[in-house]
Write an enzyme that holds these catalytic residues in place. Structure first.
Site, short mmCIF file in Angstrom:
data_model
loop_
_atom_site.label_atom_id
_atom_site.label_comp_id
_atom_site.label_asym_id
_atom_site.label_seq_id
_atom_site.Cartn_x
_atom_site.Cartn_y
_atom_site.Cartn_z
N SER A 177 41.12 35.28 39.30
CA SER A 177 40.30 36.27 38.60
C SER A 177 40.50 36.36 37.10
O SER A 177 39.62 36.85 36.40
CB SER A 177 40.53 37.64 39.23
OG SER A 177 41.90 37.85 39.50
N LYS A 197 36.27 40.64 34.34
CA LYS A 197 35.90 41.98 33.86
C LYS A 197 34.64 41.99 33.00
O LYS A 197 33.94 43.00 32.91
CB LYS A 197 37.06 42.56 33.04
CG LYS A 197 38.32 42.83 33.86
CD LYS A 197 38.18 44.12 34.65
CE LYS A 197 39.49 44.51 35.32
NZ LYS A 197 39.33 45.75 36.12
#
Lengths: 319, 319
Positions: A302, A52
């Protein structure tokens, strides 16, 4: 689509002083279980623990000094809120993160520790509250995924993958809101069209898999999932066309295989990642992916926001 | 000392078809906590989960076909027994691993799954039992550490470290029996003498730290430790001279900091390793190591044999 490889490469230039180039590891100990030559892009080792940060920095670095001065706002309990708060702190901007009152104290504290203002409210009203704060401060909203600048930022991860291992056959990406796979698929397909890109979403809430089959964006009924970071009822309207254009297929992974993926990656691969980030590994274990033993396949891991207490849920999981 | 860099390089040639070159990772997220530029040689990702495979293969590949036919024997509950069983299986040799009756069933099963014979006996008599089996079978004893061929095998890890990151300032190695650090220190100092080599042993049983200070091999009273793979009351007489010659210092780490090291590596570094293998990270957290913020320091993460159930012990550990 209003971003492409060019915007992703510009994003990379912009964010590189602030964001780590995470390792891409060859993981032969997982080959037999996953049915391919396994590579992992361990973005769980990124600063603030998840991809992010790439999108957040790209967004904030695209703002004018005036806009930065007025501050940035988002509604997020998870990795996106932390990433935006971190980027704002580094760039000297004021950050406001709107969270539901029910958010775990540890997540609230983590965002506050980065110097952001945390505003607590009811879960349903959090987007309205964020929008009101933005309007009153004349600040900028930083959406978690449905935004071209955010998606271009996440795409930098795809550029790194192709650079680190150019001879890959496929890349497997977790799918929630769709921002990560939109950026990664654009980067991969526009630089190496022969590399297949697969997505993996939770079978209990397969918003993308179903919408792609239907050829239009569907809204699915809410369902909880162990892959909490992938909870998404409707595809983002800016993300959906990227997946239609560039993603070969999205596979829907059962809850039990998401957890098996997490346990395998931890105990055999020695990598700690949150359940959501292990969904691609789970997809391979569930034999959903069209890969063969000679294919070089990169699993995008991720994020790694998981506390040791949460690992108890893996004790009963059978591999 | 009857091995040197030459024997280590020969070992590397010999074992390379069977042993992974594990990654050496730059881990900037740990820099602030450890007070240096952190690198990790993640040998926990080695086949069978630990560096022990290097020495075991070097030993077995040094035997004649006749010797291999008669089989190999060792007394070990841990990583060494598993490594020897695996190497024997790959090379078609019969393996016998002597274990105490009190060994956890999961460890017994793991060795049996590799096709080795497991002989159970009382904990005190296990070396005698192993020696009797060796004599009766005319087989070969494969000692866990106090053996030149084993040490030269473990030294291959040091050769890889210098190859992967030539500009290191220091390497930190866990110290138990002393085989790993003997091999690594020899490889490092004979190829790059300016690189400092530090060892870390458990403060509750600091056999090497105390013996080095005394200038002779001491035998310390037994003490349990969370770093169970480092449990050693007396230095090996073949290892001790290597440490005297090549190791700059051995630091003794408290039990609580060994666990802090394990938790930090897992939650911030996203790497799962057993407590014993995290002792160097613990040493840095306890501020025992003479390193500065600009030093490039490689921590050898020697093994990753840990089940998810064992991670409960980290829940109460404060970072």
């Amino acid at each position: 689509m209003s971003f492409a490889l060019k915007e992703i490469k510009e994003a990379r230039q912009r964010i590189s002083p602030y964001v780590l180039k995470t390792p891409l590891l060859r993981m032969p100990m997982l080959d037999a279980r996953l049915g391919c030559e396994v590579y992992a892009k361990v973005e769980c080792m990124q600063t603030t623990g998840a991809f992010k940060l790439r999108g957040a920095f790209n967004k904030l670095l695209s703002l004018s000094p005036e806009q930065l001065k007025n501050g940035v706002v988002t509604a997020s309990t998870g990795n996106h809120g932390r990433a935006m708060a971190y980027a704002a702190k580094m760039l000297g901007a004021r950050a406001t993160v709107v969270m539901p009152r029910t958010a775990p104290q540890v997540k609230i504290d983590a965002v506050r520790a980065l110097g952001a203002d945390v505003v607590l409210c009811g879960a349903e009203e959090r987007f309205d509250v964020a929008e009101r704060i933005r309007r009153e401060s004349d600040g900028t909203m930083v959406p978690p995924y449905n935004d071209d600048v955010i998606m271009a930022g996440q795409g930098t991860l795809g550029v790194e993958i192709i650079e680190q291992q150019p001879d890959l056959d496929a890349v497997v990406v977790p799918v929630g809101g769709g921002g990560l796979i939109s950026g990664v698929a654009t980067a991969v397909k526009e630089s190496s069209p022969r590399v297949r890109v697969y997505g993996a979403d939770p079978a209990v809430l397969p918003a993308y898999a179903q919408s792609l089959k239907a050829g239009r964006m569907l809204t699915l009924p809410f369902s909880p999932t162990v892959a909490e970071a992938l909870l998404c009822q409707t595809p983002g309207d800016k993300c959906f066309p990227c997946l239609q254009k560039y993603v070969d297929a999205v596979y829907s992974v059962s809850e039990s295989f998401i957890l098996k993926g997490m346990k395998l990656l931890l105990t055999e691969g020695k990598i700690l990642a949150e359940a959501s980030s292990c969904i691609g590994v789970g997809a391979a274990m569930e034999k959903l992916l069209p890969v063969s033993t000679k294919d070089k396949v990169c699993f995008v891991i991720s994020g790694g926001s998981v506390g040791v207490e949460q690992l108890r849920m893996l004790e009963e999981v059978e591999l």
